[in-house]
Design a protein around this motif. Structure first.
Motif, mmCIF file in Angstrom:
data_model
loop_
_atom_site.group_PDB
_atom_site.id
_atom_site.type_symbol
_atom_site.label_atom_id
_atom_site.label_comp_id
_atom_site.label_asym_id
_atom_site.label_seq_id
_atom_site.Cartn_x
_atom_site.Cartn_y
_atom_site.Cartn_z
ATOM 1 N N TYR A 1 0.853 -1.190 0.000
ATOM 2 C CA TYR A 1 0.000 0.000 0.000
ATOM 3 C C TYR A 1 0.886 1.236 0.000
ATOM 4 C CZ TYR A 1 -3.797 -3.183 1.005
ATOM 5 O OH TYR A 1 -4.709 -4.202 0.914
ATOM 6 N N VAL A 2 0.583 2.167 -0.887
ATOM 7 C CA VAL A 2 1.374 3.385 -1.015
ATOM 8 C C VAL A 2 0.452 4.588 -0.816
ATOM 9 C CG1 VAL A 2 2.795 4.783 -2.568
ATOM 10 C CG2 VAL A 2 3.033 2.298 -2.564
ATOM 11 N N GLN A 3 0.733 5.376 0.218
ATOM 12 C CA GLN A 3 -0.055 6.581 0.457
ATOM 13 C C GLN A 3 0.445 7.682 -0.463
ATOM 14 O OE1 GLN A 3 0.072 8.142 4.430
ATOM 15 N NE2 GLN A 3 -1.108 9.959 3.898
ATOM 16 N N VAL A 4 -0.435 8.171 -1.343
ATOM 17 C CA VAL A 4 -0.047 9.214 -2.288
ATOM 18 C C VAL A 4 -0.717 10.553 -1.982
ATOM 19 C CG1 VAL A 4 0.315 7.495 -4.099
ATOM 20 C CG2 VAL A 4 -1.868 8.704 -4.004
ATOM 21 N N GLN A 5 -1.650 10.557 -1.037
ATOM 22 C CA GLN A 5 -2.411 11.782 -0.746
ATOM 23 C C GLN A 5 -2.926 11.702 0.674
ATOM 24 O OE1 GLN A 5 -5.946 11.825 -0.297
ATOM 25 N NE2 GLN A 5 -6.140 14.045 -0.183
ATOM 26 N N ASN A 6 -3.128 12.850 1.300
ATOM 27 C CA ASN A 6 -3.699 12.909 2.642
ATOM 28 C C ASN A 6 -4.595 14.132 2.726
ATOM 29 O OD1 ASN A 6 -4.225 12.383 5.328
ATOM 30 N ND2 ASN A 6 -2.082 12.208 5.924
ATOM 31 N N GLY A 7 -5.528 14.133 3.664
ATOM 32 C CA GLY A 7 -6.394 15.282 3.874
ATOM 33 C C GLY A 7 -7.504 15.410 2.844
ATOM 34 N N CYS A 8 -8.365 16.414 3.059
ATOM 35 C CA CYS A 8 -9.524 16.608 2.188
ATOM 36 C C CYS A 8 -9.937 18.076 2.199
ATOM 37 C CB CYS A 8 -10.690 15.734 2.673
ATOM 38 S SG CYS A 8 -12.136 15.777 1.602
#
Length: 417
Positions: free
Chosen positions: A140-147
């Motif tokens: 799993y690769v986190q490419v974005q955070n927040g909204c």
């Protein structure tokens, strides 16, 4: 030295970040603490976090208890008031190496304020804590955070901050390292994945990132996308769905409801027909694609007729995997101030939605009998198809491989081969 005990509540992104924290804590030499990574998506999630903290404190007498995650970010005082809790740290702080170095110090308990939670809205970047592998055979690769959106039921932006993206080059480099280490499948994750790139130079879109990964990492066997907002799917993403067999034919959609008035009161950016059109278009481009979706039961002001529209959406979009959330008000959100649906009605509607989801999954499983699928094995007797359907094997298979399997039937919620 006793390694810290980590507990993860909530989403896959939280699980990813727990692995990052595990690495940070190990690098700092943190010894013998309990770390609880909380979720804030519902009021029930906060209750479960408190329950988990008390349980782990009992099981680890004398250990420092560190609480972090979205619930710690949005209501730190709630956890700081618990006698079991030693320190509350925010979602940004938990990803900083210096936080774990400070926690390692012999006299850190009580040395500074119990709450270390800064303004998450001031955070502008989400790089620096990428990990080389989470999961044994699927990374799993986190490419974005927040909204940047403010749905009326959702507290998450206040726990995660505004949307921020990991640059494409950093993502590609990490995925190449994962492939070099033998991972066959990579899953892109984020809080609002389809907003990826809006804060980067030139404003690239998620489809651009997907195309770039597939072009620059030719040895990657499978690329999978986690939950997306279908109304924000860009042209290149649709092109990838149509033309890239290495992009897996399974999308989990953040739909939330199937009634236009409820969608407006949720402050969603799509209407019912938008969701149906997206599913029809994606299926036209990729006939073997299947969909999962999040749907909330009993949102404030929801009438029986409005609920029926959500219930019918399962068939109208031909959904296969359903995540049903009985509505629970989150303090501080606009939906908490709206006229509420009675608890028994919420529970009844959630049960009816789950039954509809179970029937949809059963139809999908029945339709696979006699077909062949390429299955990524997660253990000698279990794997998942390209559509993410679970498969149980009658005989042992090589673990961590992609095998060709002929489906013989179904058992429970999985196919058999």
């Amino acid at each position: 030295m006793k390694p810290p005990v980590f507990s993860t509540l909530g989403c896959r992104l939280n699980a990813y970040e727990t692995e990052a924290m595990r690495e940070l804590a190990a690098a700092a030499g943190l010894d013998g603490a309990v770390v609880v990574n909380t979720c804030a998506v519902t009021a029930e999630a906060v209750r479960k976090a408190k329950q988990e903290i008390r349980k782990l404190a009992r099981e680890n007498p004398g250990a420092a208890v560190i609480v972090t995650g979205c619930a710690a970010q949005t209501e730190p005082e709630t956890f700081a008031a618990m006698p079991e809790v030693t320190r509350v740290i925010g979602n940004h702080e938990k990803m900083q190496p210096e936080t774990w170095t400070r926690l390692r110090a012999p006299n850190w308990i009580g040395e500074t304020e119990k709450i270390q939670v800064d303004d998450i809205m001031s955070v502008k970047e989400t790089a620096g804590h990428l990990i080389d592998g989470f999961g044994r055979h699927r990374a799993y690769v986190q490419v974005q955070n927040g909204c940047d959106h403010r749905c009326t039921f959702c507290i998450i932006p206040y726990g995660r901050g505004n949307s921020r993206s990991v640059p494409a080059g950093v993502v590609v480099e990490q995925i190449q390292r994962l492939v070099d280490r033998g991972f066959l499948e990579v899953v892109l994750t984020g809080v609002d994945l389809t907003s990826w790139g809006a804060d980067l130079p030139g404003g690239p879109r998620l489809g651009d990132l997907v195309m770039r990964i597939l072009r620059l990492v030719p040895d990657l066997a499978r690329l999978r996308i986690s939950s997306i907002d279908s109304i924000e799917a860009d042209e290149n993403l649709m092109q990838a769905i149509a033309t890239e067999p290495r992009l897996m034919p399974h999308l989990h959609l953040s739909l939330q409801a199937g009634d236009d008035m409820i969608l407006k009161r949720m402050k969603r950016r799509h209407l019912r027909d938008d969701a149906i059109r997206f599913c029809e278009e994606a299926r036209r481009l990729r006939p073997d694609i299947i969909f999962g979706a999040d749907i909330i039961a009993g949102f404030p002001t929801e009438t029986e007729a409005m609920f029926e529209n959500s219930l019918k959406l399962v068939g109208d979009c031909d959904l296969t995997f359903l995540h049903v959330f009985p509505f629970s008000p989150r303090k501080g959100t606009p939906a908490a101030r709206m006229p509420q649906v009675r608890g028994p009605e919420i529970r009844d509607r959630a049960a009816r939605l789950r039954a509809e989801g179970d029937a949809a999954l059963s139809r999908h499983l029945a339709g696979q009998q006699g077909r062949s699928h390429r299955v990524l094995t997660e253990s000698p007797r279990m794997g998942r198809t390209e559509q993410f359907t679970e498969v149980g094997f009658a005989t042992d298979q090589p673990e961590g491989a992609i095998v060709e399997a002929r489906i013989t039937g179904a058992s429970g919620e999985r196919l058999t081969a």
